[in-house]
Design a protein around this motif. Structure first.
Motif, PDB file in Angstrom:
ATOM      1  N   TYR A  58      -4.390 -16.216   8.971  1.00  0.00           N
ATOM      2  CA  TYR A  58      -3.363 -15.723   8.682  1.00  0.00           C
ATOM      3  C   TYR A  58      -3.017 -14.290   9.644  1.00  0.00           C
ATOM      4  CZ  TYR A  58      -4.009 -17.191   3.564  1.00  0.00           C
ATOM      5  OH  TYR A  58      -5.197 -17.664   2.146  1.00  0.00           O
ATOM      6  N   ILE A  59      -1.428 -14.365   9.360  1.00  0.00           N
ATOM      7  CA  ILE A  59      -1.313 -13.105   9.998  1.00  0.00           C
ATOM      8  C   ILE A  59      -0.610 -11.901   9.590  1.00  0.00           C
ATOM      9  CG2 ILE A  59       0.489 -13.770  11.001  1.00  0.00           C
ATOM     10  CD1 ILE A  59       0.247 -12.982  13.708  1.00  0.00           C
ATOM     11  N   CYS A  60      -0.522 -10.769   9.203  1.00  0.00           N
ATOM     12  CA  CYS A  60      -0.598 -10.085   8.857  1.00  0.00           C
ATOM     13  C   CYS A  60       0.777  -8.920   9.411  1.00  0.00           C
ATOM     14  CB  CYS A  60      -1.143  -8.938   7.514  1.00  0.00           C
ATOM     15  SG  CYS A  60      -1.793  -7.861   8.621  1.00  0.00           S
ATOM     16  N   ASP A  61       1.780  -7.836   9.413  1.00  0.00           N
ATOM     17  CA  ASP A  61       2.684  -7.843  10.109  1.00  0.00           C
ATOM     18  C   ASP A  61       2.864  -5.747   9.346  1.00  0.00           C
ATOM     19  OD1 ASP A  61       3.960  -6.852   7.611  1.00  0.00           O
ATOM     20  OD2 ASP A  61       6.322  -7.893   8.107  1.00  0.00           O
ATOM     21  N   ASN A  62       1.998  -5.821   9.177  1.00  0.00           N
ATOM     22  CA  ASN A  62       1.275  -3.639   9.013  1.00  0.00           C
ATOM     23  C   ASN A  62      -0.001  -3.932   7.698  1.00  0.00           C
ATOM     24  OD1 ASN A  62       1.520  -1.546   7.949  1.00  0.00           O
ATOM     25  ND2 ASN A  62       3.469  -1.397   6.959  1.00  0.00           N
ATOM     26  N   LEU A  97       0.825  -2.159  12.056  1.00  0.00           N
ATOM     27  CA  LEU A  97      -0.358  -3.390  13.173  1.00  0.00           C
ATOM     28  C   LEU A  97       0.045  -4.584  13.074  1.00  0.00           C
ATOM     29  CD1 LEU A  97      -3.329  -0.910  12.840  1.00  0.00           C
ATOM     30  CD2 LEU A  97      -1.361  -1.038  14.704  1.00  0.00           C
ATOM     31  N   THR A  98       0.293  -5.808  13.842  1.00  0.00           N
ATOM     32  CA  THR A  98       0.439  -7.307  13.556  1.00  0.00           C
ATOM     33  C   THR A  98      -0.739  -7.550  14.003  1.00  0.00           C
ATOM     34  OG1 THR A  98       3.209  -7.547  13.520  1.00  0.00           O
ATOM     35  CG2 THR A  98       1.701  -9.517  14.408  1.00  0.00           C
ATOM     36  N   ILE A 148      -6.539   0.165   1.116  1.00  0.00           N
ATOM     37  CA  ILE A 148      -5.786  -1.603  -0.389  1.00  0.00           C
ATOM     38  C   ILE A 148      -4.719  -1.830  -0.454  1.00  0.00           C
ATOM     39  CG2 ILE A 148      -6.055  -0.904  -3.069  1.00  0.00           C
ATOM     40  CD1 ILE A 148      -8.079   1.151  -2.170  1.00  0.00           C
ATOM     41  N   PHE A 149      -4.342  -2.957  -0.967  1.00  0.00           N
ATOM     42  CA  PHE A 149      -3.212  -3.862  -0.970  1.00  0.00           C
ATOM     43  C   PHE A 149      -3.120  -4.210  -2.590  1.00  0.00           C
ATOM     44  CE2 PHE A 149      -3.989  -3.318   3.648  1.00  0.00           C
ATOM     45  CZ  PHE A 149      -2.356  -3.140   3.786  1.00  0.00           C
ATOM     46  N   LYS A 150      -2.244  -4.395  -2.921  1.00  0.00           N
ATOM     47  CA  LYS A 150      -2.143  -4.908  -4.305  1.00  0.00           C
ATOM     48  C   LYS A 150      -0.562  -5.546  -4.240  1.00  0.00           C
ATOM     49  CE  LYS A 150      -4.775  -1.791  -7.121  1.00  0.00           C
ATOM     50  NZ  LYS A 150      -4.791  -0.537  -7.953  1.00  0.00           N
ATOM     51  N   ARG A 151      -0.303  -7.031  -5.178  1.00  0.00           N
ATOM     52  CA  ARG A 151       0.792  -7.818  -4.938  1.00  0.00           C
ATOM     53  C   ARG A 151       2.040  -6.858  -5.802  1.00  0.00           C
ATOM     54  NH1 ARG A 151       0.657 -12.916  -2.559  1.00  0.00           N
ATOM     55  NH2 ARG A 151      -1.068 -14.007  -2.946  1.00  0.00           N
ATOM     56  N   ARG A 184       0.790  -1.054  -0.369  1.00  0.00           N
ATOM     57  CA  ARG A 184       0.279  -0.453   0.116  1.00  0.00           C
ATOM     58  C   ARG A 184       0.895   0.966  -0.366  1.00  0.00           C
ATOM     59  NH1 ARG A 184      -2.060   3.816   4.024  1.00  0.00           N
ATOM     60  NH2 ARG A 184      -4.062   4.563   3.045  1.00  0.00           N
ATOM     61  N   ASN A 185       0.972   2.202  -0.963  1.00  0.00           N
ATOM     62  CA  ASN A 185       1.924   3.121  -1.005  1.00  0.00           C
ATOM     63  C   ASN A 185       2.911   2.850  -0.892  1.00  0.00           C
ATOM     64  OD1 ASN A 185      -0.989   4.936  -1.263  1.00  0.00           O
ATOM     65  ND2 ASN A 185      -0.146   5.109   1.063  1.00  0.00           N
ATOM     66  N   SER A 186       2.864   1.827  -1.852  1.00  0.00           N
ATOM     67  CA  SER A 186       5.127   1.618  -1.571  1.00  0.00           C
ATOM     68  C   SER A 186       5.606   0.539  -0.538  1.00  0.00           C
ATOM     69  CB  SER A 186       6.267   1.766  -2.244  1.00  0.00           C
ATOM     70  OG  SER A 186       5.660   3.529  -1.470  1.00  0.00           O
ATOM     71  N   ASN A 187       4.783   0.308   1.038  1.00  0.00           N
ATOM     72  CA  ASN A 187       4.489   0.119   1.757  1.00  0.00           C
ATOM     73  C   ASN A 187       4.495  -1.752   1.840  1.00  0.00           C
ATOM     74  OD1 ASN A 187       5.061   2.792   3.480  1.00  0.00           O
ATOM     75  ND2 ASN A 187       3.758   3.253   3.430  1.00  0.00           N
ATOM     76  N   PRO A 188       5.006  -2.560   2.483  1.00  0.00           N
ATOM     77  CA  PRO A 188       4.774  -4.285   2.644  1.00  0.00           C
ATOM     78  C   PRO A 188       4.498  -4.147   3.368  1.00  0.00           C
ATOM     79  CG  PRO A 188       7.376  -3.695   2.989  1.00  0.00           C
ATOM     80  CD  PRO A 188       6.697  -2.247   2.357  1.00  0.00           C
ATOM     81  N   ASN A 189       3.485  -5.083   3.755  1.00  0.00           N
ATOM     82  CA  ASN A 189       2.894  -5.990   4.751  1.00  0.00           C
ATOM     83  C   ASN A 189       2.798  -7.670   4.233  1.00  0.00           C
ATOM     84  OD1 ASN A 189       0.652  -6.713   6.363  1.00  0.00           O
ATOM     85  ND2 ASN A 189      -0.819  -6.367   4.450  1.00  0.00           N
ATOM     86  N   VAL A 190       3.472  -8.078   5.015  1.00  0.00           N
ATOM     87  CA  VAL A 190       4.041  -9.320   4.926  1.00  0.00           C
ATOM     88  C   VAL A 190       2.589  -9.896   5.634  1.00  0.00           C
ATOM     89  CG1 VAL A 190       5.837 -11.267   4.995  1.00  0.00           C
ATOM     90  CG2 VAL A 190       5.702  -8.954   4.631  1.00  0.00           C
TER      91      VAL A 190
END
Length: 212
Positions: free
Chosen positions: A138-142, A153-154, A209-212, A120-126
């Protein structure tokens, strides 16, 4: 005409009120707030078609049982997120409440894998898949796609039915101590999803909004 002065003081959950006129009349009162105790878990995760059993809540004030009002219902035939609210009011009209969240997951095999890195805005969310729940947890780190590490936020979350996504309330989702929960977000496809994060600090309620 007499002037009336009203003062309030709260000590250890008790509310003290007093009224004084400019004569020597005095009236004092103490109220004990309602205390609610939830039986079972605050978060319940079921699979479509399972039976939901209401574990209930008890309420008391000053050692006396109070009536508990229950709002909400669960239909386990329809995968989504349900909220059950329990409330009680003490004898002086002061309310208190608790909420239970029930997530109903689809019983169909998932065709969407959200594992990987989204941006999102070039910031990664793994995003990492967790065990159990037929591959839907699942779990995400951002979770907001933010750029300040201590406020990232995890959050654990669920792919409910390959269309809906939801992250339950986390009381301490960030290193800085932010609590957060998502709305029922939207999965477009395996490469695109979005949600709103309701956080105790820092973040507003814009779509994330998240995109690969």
């Amino acid at each position: 005409m007499k002037k009336i002065y009203i003062s309030l003081m709260i000590v250890s959950g008790l509310l003290f009120t007093s009224c004084e006129t400019d004569s020597t009349d005095n009236v004092s009162r103490v109220t004990a707030y309602a205390n609610l105790t939830m039986h079972g878990d605050a978060l319940v995760v079921l699979t479509q078609g399972d039976t939901y059993t209401e574990a209930g809540v008890e309420a008391e004030a000053d050692g006396k049982a109070l009536e508990v009002k229950i709002d909400g219902a669960v239909d386990t035939s329809k995968p989504t997120v349900y909220k059950i609210k329990y409330s009680a009011t003490n004898s002086d009209g002061f309310p208190a409440s608790l909420t239970r969240t029930i997530v109903v997951l689809s019983n169909k095999p998932t065709t969407i894998d959200l594992t990987g890195t989204f941006f999102r805005n070039s910031n990664p969310n793994v995003v990492t898949k967790l065990d159990g729940y037929a591959g839907r947890k699942y779990i995400c780190d951002n979770a907001t796609g933010y750029n300040v590490a201590t406020d990232n936020l995890t959050m654990e979350f669920y792919n409910i039915d390959d269309k809906q996504v939801y992250a339950p309330y986390n009381p301490s989702a960030s290193e800085s101590g932010i609590s957060a929960e998502s709305n029922i977000g939207t999965i477009t496809d395996k490469n695109n999803w979005k949600w709103v994060i309701y956080a105790s600090a820092v973040f507003g309620t814009a779509d994330r909004i998240f995109k690969r």
